[in-house]
Design a protein around this motif. Sequence first.
Motif, mmCIF file in Angstrom:
data_model
loop_
_atom_site.group_PDB
_atom_site.id
_atom_site.type_symbol
_atom_site.label_atom_id
_atom_site.label_comp_id
_atom_site.label_asym_id
_atom_site.label_seq_id
_atom_site.Cartn_x
_atom_site.Cartn_y
_atom_site.Cartn_z
ATOM 1 N N ASP A 29 0.808 -1.166 0.174
ATOM 2 C CA ASP A 29 0.216 0.075 0.113
ATOM 3 C C ASP A 29 0.723 1.392 -0.098
ATOM 4 N N GLY A 30 1.896 1.271 -0.702
ATOM 5 C CA GLY A 30 2.668 2.434 -0.895
ATOM 6 C C GLY A 30 3.859 2.638 0.107
ATOM 7 N N ASP A 31 3.696 1.614 1.350
ATOM 8 C CA ASP A 31 4.696 1.770 2.354
ATOM 9 C C ASP A 31 5.597 0.614 1.830
ATOM 10 N N ALA A 32 7.062 0.638 2.366
ATOM 11 C CA ALA A 32 7.886 -0.165 2.088
ATOM 12 C C ALA A 32 8.179 -0.917 3.263
ATOM 13 N N TRP A 33 8.115 -2.181 3.387
ATOM 14 C CA TRP A 33 8.240 -3.251 4.379
ATOM 15 C C TRP A 33 9.754 -3.863 4.020
ATOM 16 N N LEU A 34 10.447 -3.461 5.259
ATOM 17 C CA LEU A 34 12.090 -3.997 4.966
ATOM 18 C C LEU A 34 11.860 -5.070 6.260
ATOM 19 N N TYR A 35 12.576 -6.358 6.050
ATOM 20 C CA TYR A 35 13.071 -7.269 6.922
ATOM 21 C C TYR A 35 14.282 -7.367 7.256
ATOM 22 N N THR A 36 14.808 -7.140 8.398
ATOM 23 C CA THR A 36 16.312 -6.929 8.648
ATOM 24 C C THR A 36 16.680 -7.694 9.605
ATOM 25 N N THR A 37 18.226 -8.354 9.848
ATOM 26 C CA THR A 37 18.847 -8.977 10.772
ATOM 27 C C THR A 37 19.886 -8.045 11.278
ATOM 28 N N GLY A 38 20.259 -8.125 12.390
ATOM 29 C CA GLY A 38 21.255 -7.422 12.832
ATOM 30 C C GLY A 38 21.682 -7.647 14.166
ATOM 31 N N GLU A 39 22.597 -6.802 14.469
ATOM 32 C CA GLU A 39 23.456 -7.088 15.944
ATOM 33 C C GLU A 39 24.082 -5.713 16.371
ATOM 34 N N VAL A 40 23.891 -5.138 17.599
ATOM 35 C CA VAL A 40 24.540 -4.003 18.176
ATOM 36 C C VAL A 40 25.433 -4.822 19.284
ATOM 37 N N THR A 41 26.717 -4.545 19.293
ATOM 38 C CA THR A 41 27.825 -4.837 20.310
ATOM 39 C C THR A 41 28.252 -3.618 20.918
ATOM 40 N N GLY A 42 28.840 -3.671 22.329
ATOM 41 C CA GLY A 42 29.558 -2.682 22.934
ATOM 42 C C GLY A 42 30.664 -3.178 23.560
ATOM 43 N N ARG A 43 31.642 -2.270 23.532
ATOM 44 C CA ARG A 43 32.842 -2.549 24.424
ATOM 45 C C ARG A 43 32.643 -1.779 25.832
ATOM 46 N N LEU A 44 32.444 -2.987 26.735
ATOM 47 C CA LEU A 44 32.398 -2.276 28.167
ATOM 48 C C LEU A 44 33.713 -2.227 28.897
ATOM 49 N N PRO A 45 33.863 -1.197 29.699
ATOM 50 C CA PRO A 45 35.458 -0.917 30.056
ATOM 51 C C PRO A 45 35.953 -2.200 30.940
ATOM 52 N N VAL A 46 35.263 -3.028 31.612
ATOM 53 C CA VAL A 46 35.855 -4.210 32.345
ATOM 54 C C VAL A 46 35.486 -5.634 31.561
ATOM 55 N N MET A 47 34.275 -5.562 30.895
ATOM 56 C CA MET A 47 33.904 -6.944 30.413
ATOM 57 C C MET A 47 34.389 -7.252 28.833
ATOM 58 N N GLY A 48 34.709 -6.296 28.305
ATOM 59 C CA GLY A 48 35.087 -6.267 26.752
ATOM 60 C C GLY A 48 33.722 -6.123 25.959
ATOM 61 N N TRP A 49 33.918 -6.949 24.828
ATOM 62 C CA TRP A 49 32.809 -6.703 23.934
ATOM 63 C C TRP A 49 31.793 -7.710 24.096
ATOM 64 N N VAL A 50 30.535 -7.054 24.226
ATOM 65 C CA VAL A 50 29.488 -7.902 24.650
ATOM 66 C C VAL A 50 28.107 -7.383 23.557
ATOM 67 N N THR A 51 27.234 -8.516 23.410
ATOM 68 C CA THR A 51 26.121 -8.215 22.538
ATOM 69 C C THR A 51 25.027 -7.505 23.341
ATOM 70 N N VAL A 52 24.667 -6.488 22.970
ATOM 71 C CA VAL A 52 23.565 -5.665 23.621
ATOM 72 C C VAL A 52 22.095 -5.778 23.191
ATOM 73 N N LEU A 53 22.272 -6.043 21.717
ATOM 74 C CA LEU A 53 20.971 -6.326 20.980
ATOM 75 C C LEU A 53 21.012 -7.150 19.768
ATOM 76 N N SER A 54 20.147 -8.035 19.513
ATOM 77 C CA SER A 54 20.389 -8.743 18.507
ATOM 78 C C SER A 54 18.795 -8.944 17.859
ATOM 79 N N TRP A 55 18.667 -9.242 16.524
ATOM 80 C CA TRP A 55 17.421 -9.496 15.898
ATOM 81 C C TRP A 55 17.393 -10.442 14.535
ATOM 82 N N GLN A 56 16.460 -11.119 14.157
ATOM 83 C CA GLN A 56 16.520 -11.891 13.035
ATOM 84 C C GLN A 56 15.010 -11.634 12.133
#
Length: 76
Positions: A29-56
């Motif tokens: 109906d004139g809108d674009a429906w996008l289906y995405t997969t992704g991941e956001v990672t962050g480097r914490l001062p003590v823990m190093g790299w961690v996944t903070v959000l992911s989706w499929q």
Amino acid sequence: DVRQQLLTLSSLSEVLRARVQVNHVEMVDGDAWLYTTGEVTGRLPVMGWVTVLSWQREPEVARRQGDAWRLVGFQD
């Protein structure tokens, strides 16, 4: 809401990385429906790299506004 979440994430992490893959796009109906997969990672001062959000294959809706497309979200 997204802006506030990103501000919170960036205040906790030294570095943030995001990877987003567009899996599929269809016009509804004139809108674009996008289906995405992704991941956001962050480097914490003590823990190093961690996944903070992911989706499929999550849907997102974009609408044309003038010369640009704007993400408007997805409502069930």
